[in-house]
Design a protein around this motif. Structure first.
Motif, mmCIF file in Angstrom:
data_model
loop_
_atom_site.group_PDB
_atom_site.id
_atom_site.type_symbol
_atom_site.label_atom_id
_atom_site.label_comp_id
_atom_site.label_asym_id
_atom_site.label_seq_id
_atom_site.Cartn_x
_atom_site.Cartn_y
_atom_site.Cartn_z
ATOM 1 N N ALA A 56 28.583 45.353 -23.769
ATOM 2 C CA ALA A 56 28.960 46.719 -24.149
ATOM 3 C C ALA A 56 30.463 46.962 -24.021
ATOM 4 O O ALA A 56 30.973 47.974 -24.507
ATOM 5 C CB ALA A 56 28.189 47.720 -23.292
ATOM 6 N N ILE A 57 31.188 46.035 -23.386
ATOM 7 C CA ILE A 57 32.635 46.185 -23.237
ATOM 8 C C ILE A 57 33.316 45.980 -24.589
ATOM 9 O O ILE A 57 32.952 45.086 -25.350
ATOM 10 C CB ILE A 57 33.181 45.155 -22.215
ATOM 11 N N ASN A 58 34.309 46.801 -24.884
ATOM 12 C CA ASN A 58 35.117 46.607 -26.093
ATOM 13 C C ASN A 58 36.238 45.629 -25.763
ATOM 14 O O ASN A 58 37.303 46.011 -25.276
ATOM 15 C CB ASN A 58 35.692 47.936 -26.578
ATOM 16 N N PHE A 59 36.018 44.349 -26.025
ATOM 17 C CA PHE A 59 36.974 43.313 -25.658
ATOM 18 C C PHE A 59 38.245 43.357 -26.521
ATOM 19 O O PHE A 59 39.249 42.743 -26.164
ATOM 20 C CB PHE A 59 36.318 41.932 -25.755
ATOM 21 N N ASP A 60 38.191 44.065 -27.632
ATOM 22 C CA ASP A 60 39.358 44.206 -28.505
ATOM 23 C C ASP A 60 40.300 45.331 -28.065
ATOM 24 O O ASP A 60 41.373 45.500 -28.652
ATOM 25 C CB ASP A 60 38.918 44.500 -29.945
ATOM 26 N N ALA A 61 39.934 46.080 -27.033
ATOM 27 C CA ALA A 61 40.620 47.337 -26.727
ATOM 28 C C ALA A 61 42.082 47.176 -26.328
ATOM 29 O O ALA A 61 42.879 48.090 -26.536
ATOM 30 C CB ALA A 61 39.872 48.083 -25.621
ATOM 31 N N ASP A 62 42.457 46.039 -25.754
ATOM 32 C CA ASP A 62 43.806 45.894 -25.199
ATOM 33 C C ASP A 62 44.769 45.114 -26.088
ATOM 34 O O ASP A 62 45.843 44.720 -25.625
ATOM 35 C CB ASP A 62 43.742 45.192 -23.835
ATOM 36 N N THR A 63 44.420 44.872 -27.340
ATOM 37 C CA THR A 63 45.257 44.029 -28.191
ATOM 38 C C THR A 63 46.696 44.529 -28.265
ATOM 39 O O THR A 63 47.650 43.776 -28.037
ATOM 40 C CB THR A 63 44.665 43.940 -29.605
ATOM 41 N N GLU A 64 46.889 45.790 -28.580
ATOM 42 C CA GLU A 64 48.242 46.349 -28.669
ATOM 43 C C GLU A 64 48.907 46.418 -27.305
ATOM 44 O O GLU A 64 50.121 46.201 -27.182
ATOM 45 C CB GLU A 64 48.197 47.726 -29.316
ATOM 46 N N ARG A 65 48.131 46.730 -26.277
ATOM 47 C CA ARG A 65 48.677 46.807 -24.922
ATOM 48 C C ARG A 65 49.299 45.481 -24.509
ATOM 49 O O ARG A 65 50.416 45.421 -23.985
ATOM 50 C CB ARG A 65 47.580 47.193 -23.930
ATOM 51 N N PHE A 66 48.593 44.351 -24.734
ATOM 52 C CA PHE A 66 49.102 43.042 -24.348
ATOM 53 C C PHE A 66 50.380 42.697 -25.114
ATOM 54 O O PHE A 66 51.313 42.132 -24.546
ATOM 55 C CB PHE A 66 48.051 41.960 -24.579
ATOM 56 N N SER A 67 50.423 43.028 -26.405
ATOM 57 C CA SER A 67 51.607 42.723 -27.204
ATOM 58 C C SER A 67 52.817 43.520 -26.726
ATOM 59 O O SER A 67 53.924 42.982 -26.604
ATOM 60 C CB SER A 67 51.331 43.008 -28.681
ATOM 61 N N ARG A 68 52.613 44.816 -26.459
ATOM 62 C CA ARG A 68 53.716 45.642 -25.953
ATOM 63 C C ARG A 68 54.171 45.146 -24.588
ATOM 64 O O ARG A 68 55.385 45.101 -24.305
ATOM 65 C CB ARG A 68 53.280 47.111 -25.856
ATOM 66 N N TRP A 69 53.218 44.788 -23.750
ATOM 67 C CA TRP A 69 53.557 44.303 -22.414
ATOM 68 C C TRP A 69 54.371 43.018 -22.484
ATOM 69 O O TRP A 69 55.398 42.886 -21.807
ATOM 70 C CB TRP A 69 52.279 44.089 -21.608
#
Length: 213
Positions: A56-69
């Motif tokens: 049920a976890i949205n594993f795609d949720a952090d895509t932009e976060r990781f790139s910005r980080w």
């Protein structure tokens, strides 16, 4: 620090588990799709009702976060030392009296694809050392539910795979940055424990070549 494999209570077939993790990291499907395939493999080896919650976890949720980080890490670290190696460490942190999982980055003037000795030379950014991943947080929280949680049986493979996938995607996003053109290799894993070699920069492109060492 996350618990190393030798300390786990899980009954996985270790070579098959790592083969499934590498396939997930190397794949071209969505992050959700790759993580669900890995969960299917884990459930086949370790049957448990908790895998339904993990799906049920949205594993795609952090895509932009990781790139910005990663961009912020490069902004801070890129001019300090030649970026020959990058280490991405998976750790447990204490936040508001609760334990969670997250990822930090460090750059090194050295790299060796066959060991982690070079990682002792890393410099870690002071402004944004941790990714602040909501997905890693969710994996940890679901793994350690108070009643009959999967614990490290889920945390170990899913945190390692998600961390590796996120780093590969972020490095591809940032691959054209001049500070990364000297990158001989990047690795992700548990401090002092198991890790994956992810790939290197060649002609301005991040070449994914995932393997264990």
């Amino acid at each position: 620090m996350l618990v190393q494999l030798v300390a786990l209570r899980m009954s996985y077939d270790y070579p098959k588990l790592f083969e499934a993790i590498i396939q997930a990291v190397s794949g071209s499907d969505s992050i959700n799709g790759r993580m669900h395939t890995l969960i299917d493999h884990c459930e086949h080896q370790r049957a448990h009702s908790g895998w339904t919650t993990m799906r049920a976890i949205n594993f795609d949720a952090d895509t932009e976060r990781f790139s910005r980080w990663l961009n912020s890490v490069i902004d801070e670290m890129g001019s300090r030392t030649p970026t020959i190696g990058m280490w991405f460490g998976l750790v447990n942190l204490q936040e508001d009296r609760e334990t969670t999982a997250d990822l930090y980055a460090g750059v090194s003037p050295q790299f060796d694809a066959n060991s982690l000795d070079w990682a002792s030379q890393i410099t870690v950014p002071t402004k944004h050392p941790y990714a602040g991943s909501t997905v890693l947080r969710a994996i940890y929280a679901n793994a350690y539910t108070p009643v009959d949680g999967l614990e490290n049986d889920a945390e170990y493979p899913l945190v390692l795979a998600l961390g590796a996938i996120a780093v590969c995607d972020a490095l591809r996003y940032c691959e054209s940055r001049v500070e990364l053109q000297s990158l001989n290799g990047a690795a992700v894993g548990f401090d002092g424990g198991d890790f994956l070699y992810l790939g290197h920069i060649s002609h301005g492109k991040f070449v994914v070549s995932v393997r264990t060492c």
